[in-house]
Design an enzyme around this catalytic site. Sequence first.
Site, short mmCIF file in Angstrom:
data_model
loop_
_atom_site.label_atom_id
_atom_site.label_comp_id
_atom_site.label_asym_id
_atom_site.label_seq_id
_atom_site.Cartn_x
_atom_site.Cartn_y
_atom_site.Cartn_z
N ASP A 17 0.85 24.89 23.31
CA ASP A 17 -0.15 25.88 23.71
C ASP A 17 -1.22 26.09 22.64
OD1 ASP A 17 1.13 26.25 26.10
OD2 ASP A 17 2.07 28.15 25.54
N ARG A 76 4.51 40.57 14.80
CA ARG A 76 3.15 40.40 15.33
C ARG A 76 2.08 41.15 14.54
NH1 ARG A 76 5.45 36.74 16.73
NH2 ARG A 76 5.71 35.84 18.79
N ASP A 93 3.27 40.55 23.48
CA ASP A 93 2.70 40.05 22.22
C ASP A 93 1.17 40.14 22.19
OD1 ASP A 93 5.09 39.55 20.94
OD2 ASP A 93 5.30 37.56 21.81
N SER A 136 11.74 29.11 26.27
CA SER A 136 10.67 29.52 25.38
C SER A 136 11.30 30.40 24.30
CB SER A 136 9.62 30.30 26.18
OG SER A 136 8.87 31.11 25.31
N1 ARG Z 1 10.73 40.31 24.74
C1 ARG Z 1 10.58 40.26 23.32
C2 ARG Z 1 9.45 41.15 22.86
O1 ARG Z 1 8.63 41.53 23.64
C3 ARG Z 1 10.46 38.84 22.81
C4 ARG Z 1 9.15 38.19 23.05
C5 ARG Z 1 9.16 36.79 22.58
N2 ARG Z 1 7.82 36.29 22.42
C6 ARG Z 1 7.46 35.05 22.62
N3 ARG Z 1 6.21 34.76 22.43
N4 ARG Z 1 8.30 34.12 23.01
O2 ARG Z 1 9.39 41.49 21.71
#
Ligand code: ARG
Length: 405
Positions: A13, A93, A122, A173
């Site tokens: 990506d 993040r 995110d 993922s």
């Molecule tokens: N659900 C979790 C969160 O919102 C994990 C997110 C994982 N992010 C990713 N880009 N794969 O913090």
Amino acid sequence: MSKCVLAYSGGLDTSVAVRWIAEQYDVEVIALAVDVGEEKNYEAIRQKALDVGAIESLVVDVKQEFFDDFISRAIGANLMYEHQYPAFTALARPLLAKTQVEVAREYGAQYVAHGCTGKGNDQVRFEVTYAALAPELKVIAPAREWGMTREQEIDYAQQHNIPVPVGKGSPYSTDTNLWGRSIECGQIEDPTREGPEDAWEWTNSIAAAPEEPTYLEIAFEQGVPVALDGEELPGPQLISRLNTIGGENAVGRIDMIENRLVGIKSRELYEAPAAVILLTAHRDLESLTLDRETMHFKPYLELRYAELVYYGLWYTPLREAIDAFVSETQKRVTGKVTVKLHKGSCQAVARASERSLYQYELATYAAEDIFDQSASPGFIHIWGLPARVAAQIDRNAQNPSRPGQ
Ligand code: ARG
């Protein structure tokens, strides 16, 4: 020419994003890989960004900062979103976005970009951080904007000589840092089925874990873990050792239905052995060193703290204010906790502290007892006064003919 700093992971990506941003926005792309403790080949990632068209490619190691400013605070606040998820992605993040902002300033970039889709948390965490720290920067979110299906994305990659993973690749993922690993997609999206065994990489199954328990002694100073079995270690190292030992013992597997900020319920698998061990030990040490009222009040703020970190509100006054409260409470949280890891379980089994509020002479039923039991009836008499009055009034109301009974 304008410049854009892209948060780069080395995956398909963000590799496609390098090219796509350059074409669509007519900008030069600076790729930035931020090391928050995902053990991968950062030199290869740095080179790959250049190969797919970035004019500059940087790797910044922020593991120590991640520990000092984010994980340590999370431990102080016993951070578990919805009581289960140590929120490691949510914690990383803001630090990624902050590092991007610093690079953007250094290079005079006008844009920042991330590879998040429009369905997750995110994107919010990145963009709220940009907004708080550098409102002048414009945001590009290619994966949200380009509207390509997976197949179209692969075609685009092939046309532009961007390496595409061979075969089907992993069905999952994932997102990884020091504090945990998340696994989504594929069969995991069916919450009626147990998480597939091949989703787990850090943790043994209970069946594969050793028959004998493992004991660990963790030392904390003012709420921060500083040593393991008597050996002082920098935070990032201490955590990665606990991830290994915990993982061997099947500790730290989490399977939950989670409420996303954008309103979706999602099924998540996480592995976070170090987080589970350290929070178990930390809570236990708090139970020894915090007075009852502080200990009973703190969880209200912890709940709110977990929520706001998860919601991307790291750079906000409320987060800072709760941190100030938490850090005041942590002044006393110094000592050692022994935890026992065994076949997926993690329990605190012994603890000691020079700030311990436990007093043997008060607690004991043996001869050394100094507690004055003769003071208890008076205490109970007054303590129970509201209950006595309320019950009496209720009885009177039920039976008005016999007041005072
Ligand atoms: N659900 C979790 C969160 O919102 C994990 C997110 C994982 N992010 C990713 N880009 N794969 O913090």
